[in-house]
Design a protein around this motif. Structure first.
Motif, short mmCIF file in Angstrom:
data_model
loop_
_atom_site.label_atom_id
_atom_site.label_comp_id
_atom_site.label_asym_id
_atom_site.label_seq_id
_atom_site.Cartn_x
_atom_site.Cartn_y
_atom_site.Cartn_z
N ALA A 1 3.11 6.56 -7.10
CA ALA A 1 2.09 7.41 -7.74
C ALA A 1 2.72 9.04 -7.33
CB ALA A 1 0.77 7.69 -7.09
N ILE A 2 3.27 9.37 -6.29
CA ILE A 2 3.79 10.62 -6.13
C ILE A 2 5.06 10.97 -7.10
CG2 ILE A 2 5.06 12.06 -4.51
CD1 ILE A 2 3.42 10.66 -2.26
N ALA B 1 10.74 8.82 -14.05
CA ALA B 1 10.04 8.09 -12.45
C ALA B 1 11.20 7.52 -11.77
CB ALA B 1 8.80 7.49 -12.59
N LEU B 2 11.83 6.93 -12.64
CA LEU B 2 12.87 5.74 -12.10
C LEU B 2 13.97 6.62 -11.46
CD1 LEU B 2 13.18 3.07 -14.60
CD2 LEU B 2 12.33 2.79 -12.41
N ARG B 3 14.14 7.80 -11.80
CA ARG B 3 15.22 8.73 -11.20
C ARG B 3 15.05 9.29 -9.88
NH1 ARG B 3 16.80 12.65 -15.63
NH2 ARG B 3 15.15 11.57 -16.96
N HIS B 4 13.51 9.05 -9.40
CA HIS B 4 12.97 9.72 -8.06
C HIS B 4 13.24 8.73 -7.04
CE1 HIS B 4 10.94 13.32 -9.54
NE2 HIS B 4 10.82 12.76 -10.63
N TRP B 5 13.65 9.22 -5.75
CA TRP B 5 13.81 8.45 -5.06
C TRP B 5 12.60 7.62 -4.36
CZ3 TRP B 5 11.60 9.33 -0.13
CH2 TRP B 5 11.20 10.50 -0.09
N ARG B 6 11.62 8.54 -4.48
CA ARG B 6 10.29 7.97 -4.10
C ARG B 6 9.67 6.71 -5.00
NH1 ARG B 6 8.80 13.31 -3.50
NH2 ARG B 6 8.61 14.21 -1.26
N TYR B 7 10.13 6.63 -6.18
CA TYR B 7 9.92 5.62 -6.87
C TYR B 7 10.69 4.27 -6.64
CZ TYR B 7 8.02 3.02 -11.11
OH TYR B 7 7.22 2.17 -11.67
N LEU B 8 11.99 4.79 -6.51
CA LEU B 8 12.84 3.59 -6.02
C LEU B 8 12.48 2.98 -4.55
CD1 LEU B 8 16.24 5.23 -7.42
CD2 LEU B 8 14.87 3.35 -8.41
N LEU B 9 12.11 3.70 -3.75
CA LEU B 9 11.68 3.28 -2.31
C LEU B 9 10.59 2.50 -2.61
CD1 LEU B 9 11.87 3.15 0.49
CD2 LEU B 9 10.80 5.27 0.75
N ASP C 1 8.05 -2.80 -2.55
CA ASP C 1 7.42 -4.00 -3.28
C ASP C 1 8.18 -5.31 -3.02
OD1 ASP C 1 4.85 -2.72 -4.41
OD2 ASP C 1 6.01 -2.10 -6.04
N GLY C 2 9.37 -5.25 -3.12
CA GLY C 2 10.15 -6.30 -3.14
C GLY C 2 10.21 -7.01 -1.78
N GLY D 1 0.87 -1.28 -0.12
CA GLY D 1 -0.04 0.13 0.34
C GLY D 1 0.73 1.39 -0.04
N THR D 2 1.89 1.23 0.75
CA THR D 2 2.72 2.37 0.89
C THR D 2 3.40 2.51 -0.42
OG1 THR D 2 3.01 1.97 3.32
CG2 THR D 2 4.65 3.59 2.01
N ALA D 3 3.81 1.52 -1.12
CA ALA D 3 4.64 1.53 -2.50
C ALA D 3 3.85 2.32 -3.44
CB ALA D 3 5.18 0.09 -2.71
#
Length: 135
Positions: free
Chosen positions: A23-24, A44-52, A57-58, A16-18
């Motif tokens: 989305a942000i 999006a892959l360069r944003h830390w939020r997306y990577l987090l 998810d993992g 849920g958090t991921a």
């Protein structure tokens, strides 16, 4: 059994958090330079939020695997369905969205239903099925 349910609920929280974090990041990437889907994904892959979000998810997947080893599948499935409620609560917190009374009631009902399922579930039986049920 308790540890398995904690893992299943932890998985739901991770998923849920991921979702909200990704989305942000996607919204931020789209707002800076609207473009094609592939370019948007690369931004999006360069944003830390997306990577987090990908890391969560993992982690959620790993917790789900552990939970499936310890708890019946129907309990894990119900716990993972609670990730929708987690998404709503985390989105309200991080995005500043106000949930209506009906939406908060839905979150409470999901949590109560999950608690009842957890209390009602027990160890699975080890008895063989009836002879007519086997192939």
């Amino acid at each position: 059994m308790i540890f398995g349910m904690v893992c299943a609920l932890g998985s739901a929280v991770c998923y849920g958090t991921a979702t909200v974090l990704q989305a942000i990041a996607a919204r931020t990437a789209a707002a800076t330079h609207p473009s094609s889907d592939v370019v948007l994904l690369l931004r999006a892959l360069r944003h830390w939020r997306y990577l987090l979000g990908l890391a969560l998810d993992g982690l959620g997947f790993g917790l789900q695997i552990v939970a499936l080893e310890l708890v019946p599948i129907y309990a894990v499935g119900a716990a993972l369905a609670a990730s929708l409620a987690v998404t709503a609560v985390v989105a309200a917190w991080l995005l500043g969205i106000r949930l209506s009374r009906v939406e908060w009631t839905a979150v409470a009902v999901v949590c109560a239903g999950l608690a009842m399922l957890g209390l009602a579930s027990g160890a699975e039986g080890r008895q063989p099925g009836r002879a007519g049920w086997t192939g």
